[in-house]
Design an enzyme around this catalytic site. Structure first.
Site, mmCIF file in Angstrom:
data_model
loop_
_atom_site.group_PDB
_atom_site.id
_atom_site.type_symbol
_atom_site.label_atom_id
_atom_site.label_comp_id
_atom_site.label_asym_id
_atom_site.label_seq_id
_atom_site.Cartn_x
_atom_site.Cartn_y
_atom_site.Cartn_z
ATOM 1 N N ASP A 159 32.911 36.081 35.738
ATOM 2 C CA ASP A 159 33.115 34.629 35.805
ATOM 3 C C ASP A 159 34.390 34.176 35.086
ATOM 4 O OD1 ASP A 159 30.739 34.722 37.118
ATOM 5 O OD2 ASP A 159 29.603 33.541 35.690
ATOM 6 N N ASP A 202 32.028 38.162 40.314
ATOM 7 C CA ASP A 202 32.153 36.740 40.657
ATOM 8 C C ASP A 202 33.279 36.061 39.880
ATOM 9 O OD1 ASP A 202 29.819 37.246 42.131
ATOM 10 O OD2 ASP A 202 28.522 36.569 40.512
#
Length: 308
Positions: A142, A163
């Site tokens: 992230d 991600d």
């Protein structure tokens, strides 16, 4: 007050970046440059929505570093956890923001912690008409939370593993290097996790980018659709076009997330090249006519970023 200087050696107007931000009045309508001299600035910075037209200009993109190491599972003084969003090194909430020639980093070393709260955000960007030029974003899981508004990333370097480019913004990445780190696993990661609103025609557009990696071949997905809280109206929209894809990209390209299939999202490619640019039934390709509707102008609409 059109230019403020930050320097760790006390040769500027301020010793910390946040002190300079705090000096700028709310509802400002004039461009204000905060020039940041070389150094590692270990601090969390916050530019609130009320402070528009701020430019963070670094002296050197490698040597001007804004860094911190909060992470999702870390406990705050009140006993609660920071959470993914709260782990950010930089909270950028204002419209008409610009950053250039510097590094944002989250240096959390997740291997030292035995919990599942390893998300550690370098930047949460949540404003309209945001420009990032020649900026590095460093992290693992992230890294870049591009969550809202129109955002333009030019000549940037973004690294991570899980991600590491995620959110609901309408964001263009042009001539950027997207670098996947090695987790030493069969699946080394996922590049994107878009959560684009069903009401937005565009999400993330990667154009003329280079996708590189430290990982083995066929171990990294281009992305997966993120539905925050199971939101059925978050329909990921990602287009990767005219870009070089390394051998680390999995042949299947995209994968599911929390039971949501990539086939139900808006995930497309066009005119890519390199060993990772594979054409098959699981990797949908835009036609030449469709590609004409996925340009920088389409995503950013009436806004043309001016970089000075």
């Amino acid at each position: 007050m059109s230019k403020l200087v930050v320097a760790k050696d006390k040769t500027g107007d301020f010793n910390t970046i946040q002190a300079a931000i705090d000096k700028i009045p709310e509802n400002n309508i004039y461009p204000i440059e905060i020039f940041i001299k070389q150094g590692i600035y270990r601090e969390v910075i916050n530019i609130p929505a009320e402070k528009q037209f701020i430019k963070l200009i670094g002296e050197d993109k490698f040597k001007t570093v804004i860094s911190y190491d909060n992470f999702n599972g870390k406990l705050k003084e009140d006993g609660t956890k920071y959470g993914t969003t709260g782990s950010s090194t930089a909270f950028l909430y204002a419209d008409n923001f610009q950053a250039e020639n510097l590094t944002f980093a989250n240096t959390h070393l997740r291997d030292q912690y035995q919990d599942d709260g390893s998300q550690a955000v370098a930047v949460k960007s949540q404003g309209d008409k945001m420009v990032f030029k020649n900026v590095r974003f460093l992290g693992h899981q992230d890294t870049l939370y591009a969550n809202q508004g129109r955002q333009y990333f030019s000549d940037c370097y973004i690294e991570g593993d899980v991600d590491f480019i995620f959110g609901a913004a309408q964001a263009v990445f042009e001539n950027c290097q997207i670098h996947s780190l090695d987790r030493n696993k069969d699946i080394n990661g996922y590049i994107t996790a878009a959560s684009t609103s069903i009401n937005d025609a565009y999400g993330f557009l990667f154009i003329d980018c280079e996708f590189t990696a430290d990982t083995a071949a066929d171990t990294v997905y281009l992305g997966r659709p993120w539905h925050p809280g199971g939101d059925p109206d978050a329909i990921a929209a990602v287009v990767i076009r005219d870009s070089q894809l390394g051998k680390h990209i999995k042949k299947t390209g995209w994968t599911q997330m929390s039971g949501f299939s990539p086939a139900e999202a808006r995930l497309f490619e066009y005119n890519n090249y390199g060993p990772g640019a594979v054409t098959n039934s699981s990797r949908r390709t835009l036609t030449e006519k469709q590609a004409q509707e996925f340009t920088i102008k389409d995503v950013l609409k009436d806004w043309k970023p001016q970089i000075k």
